[in-house]
Enzyme design. Structure first.
Site, PDB file in Angstrom:
ATOM      1  N   HIS A  68       0.827  -1.209   0.000  1.00  0.00           N
ATOM      2  CA  HIS A  68       0.000   0.000   0.000  1.00  0.00           C
ATOM      3  C   HIS A  68       0.858   1.255   0.000  1.00  0.00           C
ATOM      4  CE1 HIS A  68      -3.203  -2.737   1.074  1.00  0.00           C
ATOM      5  NE2 HIS A  68      -2.524  -3.125   2.123  1.00  0.00           N
ATOM      6  N   HIS A 119       5.764   6.237   6.724  1.00  0.00           N
ATOM      7  CA  HIS A 119       5.388   5.865   5.352  1.00  0.00           C
ATOM      8  C   HIS A 119       4.874   7.111   4.651  1.00  0.00           C
ATOM      9  CE1 HIS A 119       1.579   5.599   7.575  1.00  0.00           C
ATOM     10  NE2 HIS A 119       1.097   6.137   6.471  1.00  0.00           N
ATOM     11  N   HIS A 137       2.340   8.861   1.222  1.00  0.00           N
ATOM     12  CA  HIS A 137       1.233   8.780   0.271  1.00  0.00           C
ATOM     13  C   HIS A 137       1.620   9.715  -0.871  1.00  0.00           C
ATOM     14  CE1 HIS A 137      -1.351   6.894   3.392  1.00  0.00           C
ATOM     15  NE2 HIS A 137      -0.621   7.643   4.203  1.00  0.00           N
ATOM     16  N   GLU A 161      -2.952  13.371   1.613  1.00  0.00           N
ATOM     17  CA  GLU A 161      -4.257  12.940   2.123  1.00  0.00           C
ATOM     18  C   GLU A 161      -4.990  14.136   2.720  1.00  0.00           C
ATOM     19  OE1 GLU A 161      -3.511   9.210   4.469  1.00  0.00           O
ATOM     20  OE2 GLU A 161      -4.461   8.394   2.659  1.00  0.00           O
ATOM     21  N   HIS A 220       3.862  10.352   6.841  1.00  0.00           N
ATOM     22  CA  HIS A 220       3.302  10.078   8.163  1.00  0.00           C
ATOM     23  C   HIS A 220       4.327   9.380   9.044  1.00  0.00           C
ATOM     24  CE1 HIS A 220      -1.044  10.133   6.406  1.00  0.00           C
ATOM     25  NE2 HIS A 220      -0.596  11.338   6.696  1.00  0.00           N
ATOM     26  N   THR A 226      -5.741   6.218   8.352  1.00  0.00           N
ATOM     27  CA  THR A 226      -6.333   6.442   7.020  1.00  0.00           C
ATOM     28  C   THR A 226      -6.333   5.167   6.175  1.00  0.00           C
ATOM     29  OG1 THR A 226      -4.264   7.172   5.983  1.00  0.00           O
ATOM     30  CG2 THR A 226      -5.609   8.862   7.043  1.00  0.00           C
ATOM     31  N   THR A 227      -6.014   4.029   6.810  1.00  0.00           N
ATOM     32  CA  THR A 227      -6.144   2.727   6.149  1.00  0.00           C
ATOM     33  C   THR A 227      -6.967   1.819   7.062  1.00  0.00           C
ATOM     34  OG1 THR A 227      -4.069   2.012   7.176  1.00  0.00           O
ATOM     35  CG2 THR A 227      -3.926   2.868   4.929  1.00  0.00           C
TER      36      THR A 227
HETATM   37 ZN   LIG Z   1      -0.516   7.300   6.162  1.00  0.00          ZN
END
Ligand SMILES: [Zn+2]
Ligand SMILES: *[C@@H]1O[C@H](CO)[C@@H](O)[C@H](O)[C@H]1NC(C)=O
Ligand SMILES: *[C@@H]1O[C@H](CO)[C@@H](O)[C@H](O)[C@H]1NC(C)=O
Length: 309
Positions: free
Chosen positions: A85, A112, A114, A124, A137, A222-223
């Site tokens: 992801h 990690h 995005h 995000e 993040h 957010t996952t």
């Molecule tokens: Zn994240």
């Protein structure tokens, strides 16, 4: 009869494998995985993340002071992993944060990002409706027994503290990010991992004095399973990466083992803010009385040159 029973038994089995895994919108377009509108767990609840932050409506909170970083400046060998992801950095040594209006000490467990290939679609969170190229993040877990509240009650709302940094494209290569960018080619497929060239967390962040300005609200991961236990800090000062550094994430990483779908647009859509308040840290220092001359003096030769022309 036996045959019929056997058939029924097979039919009753949860369709093995087809029990689809969660994925991002871009993946749901070409496979049977579950896109964001079908995420389960807590994902359909009402204190979710990310959100749009309307900066002028954020409420000043005097308690939102500066952060204290410990271990952030220590060189370490990060494990880097493609988790299907995102790309994730796992620390080998301890790094913790306190201050910043947090109720306890929090320990970094992973970092990690995005991103998107579009430089205004990869974050995000958004600020006043603007999305950024990426969002980083740093995920921290509350350390037991460090709460400033004497009668420590386990408050599940702030079990996790995420420091969120927006990333924008700048004109220079960000040397602090090179160890990670170089490691991307080693982890193209899910479940692959490698060790990064030694580096510190601090090298990834904007200058420390810029970190006094941030937004704060309570939300979720957010996952999936989108647990509503995150105390969010979204820093106002973006990190600057060279455009090529940003695009490397989409070019080197893949969602699938066959390397058919580039890992990109791993971004959850915005969620409703609902009844929640977004807070902001102390306003930026005003121009101090002595800073105006300090600004003007270096300009004097230019002004005079103009005047003499
Ligand atoms: Zn994240
Ligand atoms: C990295 O990958 C190797 C080989 O697949 C595996 O044995 C190892 O446990 C992994 N390490 C981490 C930290 O995930
Ligand atoms: C997808 O990956 C390939 C192989 O690395 C790369 O050449 C291509 O530019 C990538 N596409 C995007 C949109 O980044």
């Amino acid at each position: 009869m036996r045959l019929l029973l056997a058939l029924l038994a097979v039919a009753a089995l949860p369709s093995a494998g087809a029990e689809s895994h969660w994925c991002y919108e871009i993946q749901a377009k070409t496979s049977t995985c579950l896109g964001p509108d079908k995420w389960s767990g807590n994902c359909q609840k009402d204190r979710q993340s990310p959100i749009n932050i309307v900066t002028t409506k954020a409420k000043l909170d005097e308690n939102l002071g500066r952060f204290f970083f410990s271990g952030y400046d220590k060189k370490q060998k990060w494990t880097v992993q493609n988790n299907g992801h995102s790309v994730m950095m796992l620390p080998e040594n301890e790094a913790t944060i306190t201050g910043g209006g947090l109720p306890a000490k929090y320990r970094a467990i992973q970092l990690h990002l995005h991103w998107s290939t579009l430089l205004d679609e990869g974050s995000e969170h958004s600020l006043d409706g603007d999305r950024f190229a990426m969002e980083m993040h740093i995920v921290h877990e509350k350390e037991k027994g460090t709460s400033r509240n004497v009668k420590e009650v386990q408050n599940p709302e702030d079990e996790i503290a995420v420091l969120a940094f927006l990333v924008e494209a700048g004109s220079t290569v960000n040397a602090g990010f090179q160890p990670l960018v170089e490691a991307l080619t080693k982890v193209p497929k899910p479940e692959m991992n490698t060790t990064m060239r030694e580096s510190t967390l601090l090298e990834l962040l904007p200058k420390e004095e810029k970190l006094r300005h941030y937004f704060r609200y309570l939300g979720s991961l957010t996952t999936p399973s989108c647990d509503e236990k995150v105390i969010w800090t979204v820093f106002k000062e973006p990190i600057q990466l060279h455009k090529e550094q940003i695009l490397a994430f989409s070019q080197k990483l893949f969602y699938d083992k066959d390397q058919k779908l580039n890992m990109t647009d791993n971004v959850r859509p915005l969620q409703r803010r609902g009844q929640r308040t977004v807070f902001r840290s102390q306003a930026p220092g005003r121009l101090l009385p002595w800073s105006l001359p300090a600004l003007l003096v270096p300009m004097l030769p230019c002004l005079m040159a103009d005047f003499l022309r």
